[in-house]
Enzyme design. Structure first.
Site, PDB file in Angstrom:
ATOM      1  N   GLU A 177       0.827  -1.209   0.000  1.00 40.73           N
ATOM      2  CA  GLU A 177       0.000   0.000   0.000  1.00 40.73           C
ATOM      3  C   GLU A 177       0.868   1.269   0.000  1.00 40.73           C
ATOM      4  O   GLU A 177       1.336   1.700   1.049  1.00 40.73           O
ATOM      5  CB  GLU A 177      -0.922   0.022   1.235  1.00 40.73           C
ATOM      6  N   LYS A 219      -2.668  -2.248  -2.946  1.00 34.97           N
ATOM      7  CA  LYS A 219      -3.699  -1.398  -2.335  1.00 34.97           C
ATOM      8  C   LYS A 219      -3.376   0.033  -2.736  1.00 34.97           C
ATOM      9  O   LYS A 219      -2.368   0.603  -2.303  1.00 34.97           O
ATOM     10  CB  LYS A 219      -3.703  -1.571  -0.817  1.00 34.97           C
TER      11      LYS A 219
HETATM   12  P1  13P Z   1      -9.146   3.948   4.833  1.00 40.49           P
HETATM   13  O1  13P Z   1     -10.056   3.230   3.843  1.00 40.49           O
HETATM   14  O2  13P Z   1      -9.860   4.492   6.022  1.00 40.49           O
HETATM   15  O3  13P Z   1      -8.244   4.916   4.140  1.00 40.49           O
HETATM   16  O4  13P Z   1      -8.198   2.834   5.472  1.00 40.49           O
HETATM   17  C1  13P Z   1      -7.687   1.859   4.680  1.00 40.49           C
HETATM   18  C2  13P Z   1      -6.387   1.433   5.194  1.00 40.49           C
HETATM   19  O5  13P Z   1      -6.199   0.302   5.553  1.00 40.49           O
HETATM   20  C3  13P Z   1      -5.301   2.413   5.232  1.00 40.49           C
HETATM   21  O6  13P Z   1      -4.102   1.780   5.490  1.00 40.49           O
END
Ligand code: 13P
Length: 336
Positions: A177, A219
């Site tokens: 991510e 992600k």
């Molecule tokens: P949000 O969808 O609240 O941004 O959180 C997702 C997430 O796991 C961020 O690391």
């Protein structure tokens, strides 16, 4: 662990019409979410809240996996059933946040680097034994004056790639991510450029560390104008910009991409995902891995009555899962 097994897990995470619920807030982040609605932050409330989410009836219809925090993966329902068992019974794959949060990047004021590589191999072995089959690491990229620097992007990509390789060595699918924050007054073109350069850097680093993309999930952030920008973007503009950015930087062999919600409203997060899937066919399944956009309605309801509102709060979790599951197929209808 064979690549076939990793690929199978990755594909199950993005099965048609299903996505991920992110409930991996660290104790300090959950403290902020609780404080906003007046819930005392103690272990029992954190446990009870995660029990509410994970025992939502029929959650597995639209949810393929849930990302847990270290404390959560060790917890059980009030009746003593381990959360990982509850998840197995509803066909939800346990995931785990393995980064140790963001820290100031030395020499680059205002920029962050994610830590947590030291001792990671041993932690991953333990998480696998506890039932986790995928693991998340979140890097944070800030847009601002002279930011992000190339050094910040490179340091975060390198860490993401090192963590991803360790995950695969230990049988867990890495969910990489690189979150480009919405904070700031930048326009959508700037968000596009930063997301593209970050993704290119990430996939180069993954290649350099020998990470097998067939067993990796991205992600991603959506390409949206900054939260303080004067401009707003139509749903279709966000969808086309995000898709173009991903197509230009993400190899087609990746089994799937899930999005973070990042501070978007529930409805915007769902509408954007739906619009991208309506523009398909796309090279990868596009689904969700939302935290706030899955939970905020439920948290508010629960805060009003911690014992009396559990079923009501669970109904909103199910409704959000259903809406986002439909959006993952491009079949969501506004208000439907
Ligand atoms: P949000 O969808 O609240 O941004 O959180 C997702 C997430 O796991 C961020 O690391």
């Amino acid at each position: 662990m064979s690549i076939e097994q990793l690929a199978e897990t990755a594909q199950a995470m993005v099965a048609p019409g299903k996505g991920i619920i992110a409930i991996d807030e660290s104790t300090s982040t959950l403290a902020k979410r609780f404080a906003a609605v007046g819930i005392p932050n103690n272990e029992e409330n954190r446990r009870a809240y995660r029990e509410l989410l994970l025992t939502t009836p029929k959650l597995g219809e639209y949810i393929s996996g849930a990302i847990l925090f270290d404390e959560t993966i060790r917890q059980s329902t009030k009746a003593g059933v381990p959360f990982t068992r509850v998840m197995a019974d509803s066909g939800i794959i346990p995931g785990i946040k393995v980064d140790r949060g963001t820290h100031a990047l030395a020499g680059f004021p205002g920029e962050l680097v994610t830590e947590g590589l030291d001792g990671l191999r041993e932690r991953l072995k333990e998480y696998y034994k506890l039932g986790a089959r995928f693991a998340k690491w979140r890097a944070v990229i800030t847009i601002g004056e002279d930011m992000p620097s190339g050094s910040c992007i490179e340091a975060n990509s390198h860490a993401l790639a090192r963590y991803a390789a360790l995950c695969q060595e230990n049988g867990l699918v890495p969910m990489v991510e690189p979150e480009v924050l919405m904070d700031g007054d930048h326009d959508i073109e700037t968000a596009y450029e930063v997301n593209e350069v970050v993704l290119r850097s990430l996939f180069e680093a993954l290649y350099n560390q020998g990470v097998m993309l067939e067993g990796t999930i991205l992600k991603a952030a959506m390409v949206v104008p900054g939260a303080d920008s004067d401009e707003s973007a139509e749903v279709d503009e966000v969808a086309t910009s995000t898709l173009m950015c991903l197509k230009s930087a993400v190899p087609a062999i990746l089994p799937g991409i899930v999005f973070l919600s990042g501070g978007q409203s529930d409805e915007a997060a769902t509408a954007h995902l739906d619009a991208m899937n309506r523009l398909g066919p796309n090279p990868w399944p596009l689904s969700f891995s939302y935290g706030r956009a899955m939970q905020q309605a439920a948290l508010k309801l629960w805060s009003q009555d911690l014992t009396g509102n559990i079923a009501k709060a669970q109904q909103t979790v199910y409704a959000r899962a259903r809406e986002n599951g439909l959006a993952a197929l491009g079949q969501w209808t506004h208000g439907g």
